[in-house]
Write a protein that holds these residues in place. Sequence first.
Motif, PDB file in Angstrom:
ATOM      1  N   SER A 190      -5.369  -1.527  -3.278  1.00 23.29           N
ATOM      2  CA  SER A 190      -4.886  -1.069  -1.973  1.00 23.29           C
ATOM      3  C   SER A 190      -6.023  -0.939  -0.959  1.00 23.29           C
ATOM      4  N   ILE A 225      -5.326   1.659  -6.725  1.00 22.74           N
ATOM      5  CA  ILE A 225      -6.154   2.254  -5.661  1.00 22.74           C
ATOM      6  C   ILE A 225      -7.179   1.255  -5.159  1.00 22.74           C
ATOM      7  N   VAL A 244       0.843  -1.207   0.000  1.00 22.26           N
ATOM      8  CA  VAL A 244       0.000   0.000   0.000  1.00 22.26           C
ATOM      9  C   VAL A 244       0.874   1.253   0.000  1.00 22.26           C
ATOM     10  N   LEU A 253       2.075   6.198  -7.224  1.00 25.07           N
ATOM     11  CA  LEU A 253       1.010   6.914  -7.943  1.00 25.07           C
ATOM     12  C   LEU A 253       1.434   8.326  -8.313  1.00 25.07           C
ATOM     13  N   THR A 256       2.560   1.541  -3.434  1.00 26.93           N
ATOM     14  CA  THR A 256       1.583   1.935  -4.440  1.00 26.93           C
ATOM     15  C   THR A 256       1.231   3.411  -4.321  1.00 26.93           C
ATOM     16  N   ALA A 257       1.014   3.873  -3.103  1.00 23.88           N
ATOM     17  CA  ALA A 257       0.666   5.282  -2.904  1.00 23.88           C
ATOM     18  C   ALA A 257       1.803   6.195  -3.358  1.00 23.88           C
ATOM     19  N   SER A 258       3.034   5.832  -3.038  1.00 23.61           N
ATOM     20  CA  SER A 258       4.153   6.674  -3.461  1.00 23.61           C
ATOM     21  C   SER A 258       4.366   6.592  -4.967  1.00 23.61           C
TER      22      SER A 258
END
Length: 136
Positions: free
Chosen positions: A115, A112, A87, A94, A90-92
């Motif tokens: 996650s 998204i 997670v 994006l 993935t967030a970083s």
Amino acid sequence: MTDEENTRPLDVDTGFWLWVAALPLMVIGYVVNVVAGPVRQPSAIVLAISGIFVVVLAAVVVTFLILMRHGYRWARTLLTGGGLASVVYTASSLFSVDRAPVPAVIYAVSAIVGSVLIAGGMYLLHRKDAHGYFTR
């Protein structure tokens, strides 16, 4: 053990299925990132190694999911750690990787949703009823 003591809580089953739904989405995001990421036209060997890596990693995750569903606490712990790492990554990713518009949308949607499903699964697996189920 009676059937009542051996019954798997609904939170465990729901968390399991959230993880199962998230796995192909995260694999899609990974594949899009490799194929259409910042490095254009990766070599065949990079694609082959990446493909082997994602298949092995997905198999390990499915194995841990099955063990977790059978009550193994250590499998839940490893899934939680891996879920948190994926997670955060993935967030970083994006916001830090430039992609073409179509791959960016595919990556964003799959990453998204995947996650969110992983986070929901982790939450359910650590609730009170589910926590008491993990005894092995």
